[in-house]
Design a protein around this motif. Sequence first.
Motif, PDB file in Angstrom:
ATOM      1  N   ASN A 151      -9.052   7.204   5.837  1.00 27.25           N
ATOM      2  CA  ASN A 151      -8.535   7.739   6.706  1.00 27.25           C
ATOM      3  C   ASN A 151      -6.755   7.116   7.274  1.00 27.25           C
ATOM      4  OD1 ASN A 151     -10.807   9.353   6.657  1.00 27.25           O
ATOM      5  ND2 ASN A 151     -11.816   8.847   8.242  1.00 27.25           N
ATOM      6  N   SER A 152      -6.431   6.425   6.968  1.00 28.04           N
ATOM      7  CA  SER A 152      -5.195   6.036   7.983  1.00 28.04           C
ATOM      8  C   SER A 152      -3.583   6.249   6.626  1.00 28.04           C
ATOM      9  CB  SER A 152      -4.869   4.537   7.629  1.00 28.04           C
ATOM     10  OG  SER A 152      -5.881   4.426   9.110  1.00 28.04           O
ATOM     11  N   HIS A 153      -4.403   6.836   5.195  1.00 27.98           N
ATOM     12  CA  HIS A 153      -3.845   6.749   4.689  1.00 27.98           C
ATOM     13  C   HIS A 153      -3.336   8.392   4.182  1.00 27.98           C
ATOM     14  CE1 HIS A 153      -4.450   3.209   3.501  1.00 27.98           C
ATOM     15  NE2 HIS A 153      -3.613   2.614   2.535  1.00 27.98           N
ATOM     16  N   ALA A 154      -2.339   8.665   3.814  1.00 25.58           N
ATOM     17  CA  ALA A 154      -1.754  10.278   3.572  1.00 25.58           C
ATOM     18  C   ALA A 154      -3.129  11.408   2.583  1.00 25.58           C
ATOM     19  CB  ALA A 154      -0.279  10.428   3.529  1.00 25.58           C
TER      20      ALA A 154
ATOM     21  N   ASN B 256      -1.806   9.483  16.464  1.00 29.10           N
ATOM     22  CA  ASN B 256      -2.180   9.372  15.593  1.00 29.10           C
ATOM     23  C   ASN B 256      -2.858  10.723  15.222  1.00 29.10           C
ATOM     24  OD1 ASN B 256      -2.977   6.493  17.063  1.00 29.10           O
ATOM     25  ND2 ASN B 256      -2.574   6.697  15.098  1.00 29.10           N
TER      26      ASN B 256
ATOM     27  N   ASP C 145      -2.818   8.132  -1.838  1.00 26.83           N
ATOM     28  CA  ASP C 145      -2.045   6.096  -1.474  1.00 26.83           C
ATOM     29  C   ASP C 145      -3.534   5.389  -0.965  1.00 26.83           C
ATOM     30  OD1 ASP C 145      -0.728   9.013   0.110  1.00 26.83           O
ATOM     31  OD2 ASP C 145       0.682   7.913  -0.840  1.00 26.83           O
TER      32      ASP C 145
ATOM     33  N   GLY D  89       0.528  -0.867  -0.268  1.00 27.52           N
ATOM     34  CA  GLY D  89       0.337   0.107   0.035  1.00 27.52           C
ATOM     35  C   GLY D  89       0.623   1.289   0.063  1.00 27.52           C
ATOM     36  N   GLY D  90      -0.184   2.469   0.027  1.00 25.87           N
ATOM     37  CA  GLY D  90       0.110   3.237   0.008  1.00 25.87           C
ATOM     38  C   GLY D  90       1.015   3.872   1.081  1.00 25.87           C
ATOM     39  N   ALA D  91       1.868   5.259   0.805  1.00 27.53           N
ATOM     40  CA  ALA D  91       1.526   6.344   2.342  1.00 27.53           C
ATOM     41  C   ALA D  91       0.827   6.225   3.583  1.00 27.53           C
ATOM     42  CB  ALA D  91       2.479   7.571   2.579  1.00 27.53           C
ATOM     43  N   LEU D  92       0.834   6.161   5.025  1.00 29.34           N
ATOM     44  CA  LEU D  92      -0.136   6.410   6.157  1.00 29.34           C
ATOM     45  C   LEU D  92       0.579   7.858   6.603  1.00 29.34           C
ATOM     46  CD1 LEU D  92       0.115   2.679   7.367  1.00 29.34           C
ATOM     47  CD2 LEU D  92      -1.270   3.721   5.933  1.00 29.34           C
ATOM     48  N   ALA D  93      -0.362   8.296   7.174  1.00 29.07           N
ATOM     49  CA  ALA D  93      -0.515   9.183   8.419  1.00 29.07           C
ATOM     50  C   ALA D  93      -1.112   9.430   9.561  1.00 29.07           C
ATOM     51  CB  ALA D  93       0.058  10.481   7.357  1.00 29.07           C
ATOM     52  N   SER D  94      -1.262   9.893  10.123  1.00 27.54           N
ATOM     53  CA  SER D  94      -1.696  10.431  11.298  1.00 27.54           C
ATOM     54  C   SER D  94      -2.647  11.829  10.564  1.00 27.54           C
ATOM     55  CB  SER D  94      -0.716  11.085  12.676  1.00 27.54           C
ATOM     56  OG  SER D  94      -0.159  12.293  11.836  1.00 27.54           O
ATOM     57  N   ARG D  95      -3.721  12.484  11.003  1.00 29.38           N
ATOM     58  CA  ARG D  95      -4.335  12.704  10.607  1.00 29.38           C
ATOM     59  C   ARG D  95      -4.573  14.061  11.661  1.00 29.38           C
ATOM     60  NH1 ARG D  95     -11.305  10.953  10.652  1.00 29.38           N
ATOM     61  NH2 ARG D  95     -11.084  12.880   9.500  1.00 29.38           N
TER      62      ARG D  95
ATOM     63  N   THR E 292      -2.932   1.334  -2.303  1.00 27.70           N
ATOM     64  CA  THR E 292      -3.338  -0.319  -1.518  1.00 27.70           C
ATOM     65  C   THR E 292      -4.403  -0.688  -2.395  1.00 27.70           C
ATOM     66  OG1 THR E 292      -2.684   1.809   0.401  1.00 27.70           O
ATOM     67  CG2 THR E 292      -4.175  -0.540   1.254  1.00 27.70           C
TER      68      THR E 292
ATOM     69  N   GLU F  23      -0.520  -2.299  11.993  1.00 28.71           N
ATOM     70  CA  GLU F  23       0.346  -1.370  11.655  1.00 28.71           C
ATOM     71  C   GLU F  23      -0.427  -0.417  11.235  1.00 28.71           C
ATOM     72  OE1 GLU F  23       3.399  -4.492  10.147  1.00 28.71           O
ATOM     73  OE2 GLU F  23       2.861  -2.805   8.624  1.00 28.71           O
ATOM     74  N   THR F  24      -1.444  -0.333   9.837  1.00 26.37           N
ATOM     75  CA  THR F  24      -2.241   0.805   9.237  1.00 26.37           C
ATOM     76  C   THR F  24      -2.700   1.757  10.273  1.00 26.37           C
ATOM     77  OG1 THR F  24      -2.712  -0.288   7.344  1.00 26.37           O
ATOM     78  CG2 THR F  24      -4.218   1.383   8.195  1.00 26.37           C
ATOM     79  N   SER F  25      -3.225   1.370  11.461  1.00 30.54           N
ATOM     80  CA  SER F  25      -4.114   1.680  12.458  1.00 30.54           C
ATOM     81  C   SER F  25      -3.077   2.406  13.686  1.00 30.54           C
ATOM     82  CB  SER F  25      -5.459   1.107  13.603  1.00 30.54           C
ATOM     83  OG  SER F  25      -5.346   2.172  14.530  1.00 30.54           O
ATOM     84  N   ALA F  26      -1.472   2.100  13.606  1.00 29.23           N
ATOM     85  CA  ALA F  26      -1.070   2.307  14.197  1.00 29.23           C
ATOM     86  C   ALA F  26       0.146   3.766  13.830  1.00 29.23           C
ATOM     87  CB  ALA F  26       0.161   1.886  14.802  1.00 29.23           C
ATOM     88  N   GLU F  27       0.006   3.515  12.628  1.00 31.69           N
ATOM     89  CA  GLU F  27       1.002   4.276  11.919  1.00 31.69           C
ATOM     90  C   GLU F  27       0.056   5.538  11.093  1.00 31.69           C
ATOM     91  OE1 GLU F  27       3.677   3.370   8.884  1.00 31.69           O
ATOM     92  OE2 GLU F  27       4.036   1.235  10.391  1.00 31.69           O
ATOM     93  N   GLY F  28      -1.963   5.314  11.146  1.00 36.83           N
ATOM     94  CA  GLY F  28      -2.460   6.074  10.351  1.00 36.83           C
ATOM     95  C   GLY F  28      -3.105   6.997  11.465  1.00 36.83           C
ATOM     96  N   CYS F  29      -4.643   6.937  11.312  1.00 36.66           N
ATOM     97  CA  CYS F  29      -4.776   7.484  11.948  1.00 36.66           C
ATOM     98  C   CYS F  29      -6.024   7.130  13.414  1.00 36.66           C
ATOM     99  CB  CYS F  29      -6.681   8.291  11.883  1.00 36.66           C
ATOM    100  SG  CYS F  29      -7.899   6.117  11.072  1.00 36.66           S
ATOM    101  N   GLY F  30      -5.433   6.020  13.174  1.00 40.48           N
ATOM    102  CA  GLY F  30      -5.706   5.180  14.967  1.00 40.48           C
ATOM    103  C   GLY F  30      -7.016   4.403  15.305  1.00 40.48           C
TER     104      GLY F  30
ATOM    105  N   ARG G  11      -8.292  15.628   4.634  1.00 41.30           N
ATOM    106  CA  ARG G  11      -8.680  14.717   5.809  1.00 41.30           C
ATOM    107  C   ARG G  11      -8.649  14.959   7.585  1.00 41.30           C
ATOM    108  NH1 ARG G  11      -4.138  12.785   6.644  1.00 41.30           N
ATOM    109  NH2 ARG G  11      -4.788  10.378   7.287  1.00 41.30           N
TER     110      ARG G  11
ATOM    111  N   ASP H 170     -13.858   3.708   7.368  1.00 43.57           N
ATOM    112  CA  ASP H 170     -13.580   4.436   6.897  1.00 43.57           C
ATOM    113  C   ASP H 170     -11.623   4.618   7.938  1.00 43.57           C
ATOM    114  OD1 ASP H 170     -14.198   7.589   9.327  1.00 43.57           O
ATOM    115  OD2 ASP H 170     -13.885   5.456   9.163  1.00 43.57           O
TER     116      ASP H 170
END
Lengths: 234, 263
Positions: B207-210, A53, B214, A5-11, B218, B244-251, A112, B203
């Motif tokens: 929402n965890s993606h930049a 997050n 992205d 997958g693509g890049a992940l990011a916090s909000r 995925t 991992e997605t949740s931890a590095e993304g939106c939680g 987002r 969602d």
Amino acid sequence: MSRPGGALASRPVYFFWVVDCSGSMEGTKIGTVNNAIQEALPNMRQVAEENPNAQLYIRTLKFSDGASWVTDDVVKIEDFVWEDLTADGMTDMGEAFELLAGQLSMPPMPSRALPPVIVLLSDGQPTDNYKPGLEKLLKQAWGKKSVRIAISIGEDDHGVLEQFTGNKELVLQANSATKLAKMIRWASTIAASVSAPATQQHISTVEGETTPEIDMIDLGTKPENDSSDDDQVW
Amino acid sequence: MITFGCSVKGAAHIRADMPCQDSHIIQQHYDYTILAVADGHGSLSCPFSQDGSKIAVQTFCDLMTSYYEKNSSEDLMNFLNRDGKIILPKLIEKSWKENVVNFHKQKSRDYPNDNAEEKIYKQYGSTLLGLLITKNFLYAFQLGDGDIICATQDEVSPILNSDYLLGVETFSLSNKNAWRYANNTIISRIKNNFPNLYILSTDGFSNSHASQEDFYQTCRDYYELFTTQQQDYVKENLEQWLNETSAEGCGDDITVAFAFEEN
């Protein structure tokens, strides 16, 4: 194999201090604002660290004769440094609303993001025509979704501030330095509430239906506006 | 058809000691498959939204099964095309609300003094996304946030364009006249573009993606894995990847359900 997958990011969460720097704020009032926000920052940083997050960004807007941003762009909480503000001039709150409206348009706000938080501190009435700027701000999609808090410093007439917040419960009255510091401390915790892991049911009125109870983001318990710990009252 | 899914508790929910509010269901029959995912709101005014999401996916599954078993595929498709776009969302809402009230009573939970059942629905607030896949048609339903994606060799695209709300708001099954906020569509499968990968997700996943790109990347990557016979590998690692997605993304909680058709 690593996760596909693509890049992940916090909000991102954007937090704006909007401070009245007019002449009447000179002395204890602006001094208290400067000290209280400075003192609130370590807790904001700690809370932000405990929630990786959501990335907290801060920006300060001051208004007196005109309005201007203190920094060129939003700053990550980890890098944010409070620059003491000074007070002099009029109360161009309308210009502040105009600048805020520009900040909340998309772009630069990303779709987002979590709801932005705006904390407006003022001790008086606007001396410019505030309505066009406020209307513009509240027409922005993020303007409508923002959590807007106003702290009225020694001023009893809350009409404009209530128009800004859209909810009289979110206009806090601070009649002394102690109270002002307490209100600022509470307001600084709002970013944590906005970042909480929950969604809100969208409330929409359709003709013929009664307006249901608004399901607000839980902002915690507001400080009481009693006089028990008042020193000099404004 | 290959189907499987996974729901994980979000990183922020782990820290806050909250339960996972997401649910999913997958039922595969001889000639039709049903997938549904749902996301309970988790706010203070929705203390039972974990139950609400479970009831949501089960309601969708039961209704689709009932319709499919009682009608020929062609009759069902005609009904959905003619009346289903309004009748079915109304029925889904009604059934969910009835199921919620019954569940509430079974659990002997506090009943409002004024018998206002709206107060009960709100406590179970949830979104719902569902997919019914048959040989002749596909029916997709969405109320609230989340994504229903179709990946083919040509493109990755949403099956439904849901009404996107900024911030943390979403439409909910608990809304009054919730059916008005539902999107749904019926797609004939006369011209199919195999292989297809359908991805339903709550969602927390997007929402965890930049960025949206992205997120679509995925989906493309998962498509690539399925089309190169690596679905078992995906199944073994999906839970870890979503954590991992949740931890590095939106939680947030994340649920993903896949349906893959080679031909």
